[in-house]
Write an enzyme that holds these catalytic residues in place. Structure first.
Site: not given
Ligand code: ZN
Length: 531
Positions: A34, A439
Site C-alpha cells: 500500500c 544571474d
Molecule cells: Zn492500500
C-alpha cells in the site's frame, strides 16, 4: 536507502500525503502493498513491513493494493541523495524503460559493471534494476486500464508488453485478475472521445501551482503555449505524431489533471513521464524545505508560499532556443520573438483552444533565416548552431548521463554562456542543484555584488539550489509588482541571461525591448562589477 521506521509508522497511521511514494507498506495479513495514504483501516504494526520502493515490495511477493492503487503514487523522489549512478539509471529507465540488452546495456551506458549496478539498486531502492523497470511497466499498464478506454491490445503495446498474451499473463500474475476484471473495478471514468485522455498525476503536497503558472505565463510562446484560467496548455510533437495537452490543479486530491489529445497510444508513457518532469511532480518537498529553511531570507519565503517547484520543460531544444532568445532582453521581448519564430518556422496546428503552431524543429531551424523575426545576426547564428548540434547528434537532451559533459558541449556553441547553460541544466535536465550564479536577479534579491559571494551563500542550499533560485526570482518579481495579486501571473522583470560575456554585451546593445528600469539596473550592476 535507510527507512526511518518511526517516521514511516507515523506517516502511515496519519495517512500523511507528504510521504506518499517515499515508501510502501507490505501488509502480511492481506498480501498487498500500500501507499502511506491507503484509505483501508491501518494494519497492526507487527503485520507490516516498510519498503523504499514499490518494486521492492513487489519483489518481496506483495501484490499492489486495489484501493490505494500504488501505481498512482507520485513515485520515487527525483533526488534521493542516492549516488549519482542510481539517479541516472532511474532517469534512463523512466525515459525509455529497460531497452534491449536489459540491465547489461543499462550498466554499460552508465559506465559501471552490471553486478555493481544491481548492488547499488538493492542498497538504495531495495530492488534490482529489472524489478524497478518491470514494476513501472506494470503500474503504467494498470493506470491505462483504469483511466482510459483504450482497447486492451493498445494498452499492451502502450505499456511496452509487446503482445497481448504476455500482457494478460503479466497482469493476472500480479493482480490475480484479468485486465477486463480490473477495468470493471475501476472507479467511474468519464468517457473520452477517441485519441483523448484524462490522466491524474499525483504530487506530494504542498504544490505552489500559482507560482508555477506565474513563471510559465509570461514565458509562454504565443501559438504554442498558453496559460489561461489556471490552466497551462501547449502543442506537442513526439515520434512523428502531433497533439496537445492541458494541465490544471485538483488541489483537494493533490493531483494535476492532464487532458491529452494524441493519436499514438504507444507514446503515452513518454508523454506522461515528460509532463511529470515538466511540472516537477517527483519533488520531495519535505527534504527541500529542510535545507532552504537554514537561510533566514529563504525561510520567510518558503513559509509564505510553500511548495514552489522548478518548472521543467516539454522539450530541451525548445527551452534552450527560448533561453538564447531571452539573452539581453526582457522576458516579454523574448516571448514576442519566440511567438514570431513559432509562426514563421513552426508547423501549423489546429486546435479549438487557440494553439496554432508546433515549436520549430532543429531540422528547420538549422538553416533558418531568422533575421526577419527581429533577431540580431549573432543570436540567429547561435540558434542555428544549437539546432545543427542537435541534428548531428553532438548535443542531445535525452538520456543525459553526465551533466558536466552536457554543459561543456552547450558552452562550445558560440553565444551560449554559463548562465544559459546552467539555466538549461536546471529546467531541461531537472538538476535540482543547477544554479545560474551569474544571474542579476539573484544577486539583486540577496543584495550581493558578485558571483563569488552568491556561490558562497548558495553553498548551504545544496543539493537544492535550483529551488532557492526559483524563490529568489519570485521574490524579485513580487517586489517589482508589489501591488499585483499573486494569483494573477505578471511579467517578471528580470533579465533572462547574464553570463559574463553577456554583461559586456550590454554596454553595446541597446535593445528596443529593454525598458528603462532594466537598463538602469544593468548599468548599476556593471558599475558594481567593475569596482
Ligand atoms: Zn492500500
Amino acid at each position: 536507502m535507510e527507512l526511518d521506521l518511526q517516521v514511516c509508522s507515523r506517516a502511515r497511521l496519519t495517512r500523511d500525503p507528504r510521504f506518499d511514494g517515499k515508501f510502501f507498506i507490505g501488509v502480511f495479513t492481506s498480501g498487498v502493498y500500500c501507499r502511506s495514504i491507503c484509505p483501508a483501516p491501518p494494519a497492526k504494526e507487527k503485520n507490516v513491513r516498510y519498503y523504499p520502493t514499490a518494486a521492492a515490495a513487489a519483489e518481496a511477493g506483495f501484490r499492489p493494493c486495489l484501493r490505494c492503487r500504488p501505481e498512482c503514487s507520485p513515485g520515487t523522489p527525483a533526488w534521493l541523495g542516492t549516488p549519482n549512478t542510481v539517479s541516472r539509471a532511474l532517469r534512463l529507465i523512466s525515459e525509455s524503460g529497460l531497452e534491449e540488452g536489459g540491465v547489461e546495456a543499462l550498466a554499460e551506458r552508465l559506465g559501471v559493471g552490471s553486478r555493481h549496478l544491481r548492488r547499488l539498486f538493492l542498497q538504495h531502492l531495495g530492488a534490482t534494476p529489472s524489478a524497478v523497470a518491470k514494476t513501472r511497466q506494470m503500474h503504467f499498464a494498470k493506470k491505462l486500464i483504469d483511466e482510459t478506454n483504450l482497447r486492451m491490445s493498445d494498452v499492451a503495446l502502450a505499456s511496452g508488453f509487446g503482445c497481448v498474451r504476455r500482457f494478460n499473463a503479466g497482469i493476472r500474475k500480479v493482480y490475480h485478475r484479468t485486465p477486463t476484471q480490473i477495468r470493471r473495478l475501476a472507479r467511474q471514468r468519464t468517457l473520452q472521445p477517441e485519441n483523448q485522455y484524462l490522466f491524474r498525476l499525483r504530487f506530494r503536497p504542498p504544490y505552489d501551482w500559482n507560482g508555477m503558472l506565474a513563471f510559465l505565463a509570461p514565458r509562454a510562446t504565443p501559438g504554442v503555449e498558453a496559460v489561461v484560467n489556471g490552466c497551462y496548455r501547449r502543442t506537442i510533437s513526439l515520434n512523428g505524431s502531433d497533439g496537445c495537452f492541458e494541465v490544471s490543479l485538483d488541489e483537494a486530491s493533490n493531483v494535476l489533471v492532464v487532458r491529452l489529445q494524441f493519436g499514438e497510444p504507444r507514446s503515452l508513457f513518454s508523454i506522461t513521464e515528460r509532463i511529470r518532469a515538466m511540472f516537477d511532480l517527483n519533488a520531495d518537498w519535505a527534504a527541500i524545505v529542510q535545507s532552504l529553511r537554514t537561510d533566514p531570507l529563504l525561510a520567510t519565503q518558503v513559509d509564505f508560499c510553500p511548495g514552489l517547484r522548478v518548472p521543467g520543460c516539454w522539450n530541451g531544444f525548445e527551452l534552450a532556443t527560448r533561453a538564447i532568445l531571452g539573452q539581453q532582453i526582457t522576458v516579454k521581448g523574448a516571448t514576442a520573438l519566440a511567438g514570431r519564430m513559432a509562426s514563421g518556422f513552426g508547423k501549423p496546428f489546429s486546435s479549438p483552444d487557440g494553439l496554432t503552431h508546433l515549436f520549430p524543429t532543429p531540422e528547420v531551424l538549422a538553416d533558418a533565416k531568422l533575421a526577419g523575426i527581429g533577431l540580431t545576426g549573432a543570436r540567429a547564428e547561435t540558434i542555428r548552431a544549437l539546432a545543427r548540434a542537435v541534428c548531428v547528434g553532438r548535443l542531445s537532451f535525452d538520456g543525459v548521463l553526465d551533466s558536466d559533459v552536457f554543459l561543456n558541449r552547450l558552452c562550445e556553441i558560440s553565444g551560449i554562456g554559463e548562465w544559459t547553460a546552467q539555466y538549461v541544466c536546471m529546467r531541461a535536465l531537472g538538476q535540482p542543484d543547477a544554479f545560474p550564479s551569474t544571474d542579476l536577479g539573484l544577486l539583486r534579491a540577496l543584495n550581493l555584488s558578485n558571483r563569488k559571494e552568491l556561490e558562497h551563500r548558495a553553498d548551504r542550499w545544496r543539493p537544492w539550489r535550483a529551488y532557492a533560485a526559483m524563490y529568489l526570482w519570485e521574490s524579485s518579481a513580487t517586489t517589482a509588482h508589489k501591488k499585483s495579486a499573486r494569483s494573477e501571473p505578471q511579467v517578471c522583470g528580470f533579465l533572462e541571461a547574464t553570463s559574463s560575456e553577456d554583461l559586456n554585451y550590454y554596454t553595446e546593445v541597446r535593445s528596443r525591448e529593454m525598458d528603462q528600469s532594466l537598463c538602469s539596473s544593468v548599468s548599476r550592476h556593471l558599475e558594481l562589477s567593475r569596482r
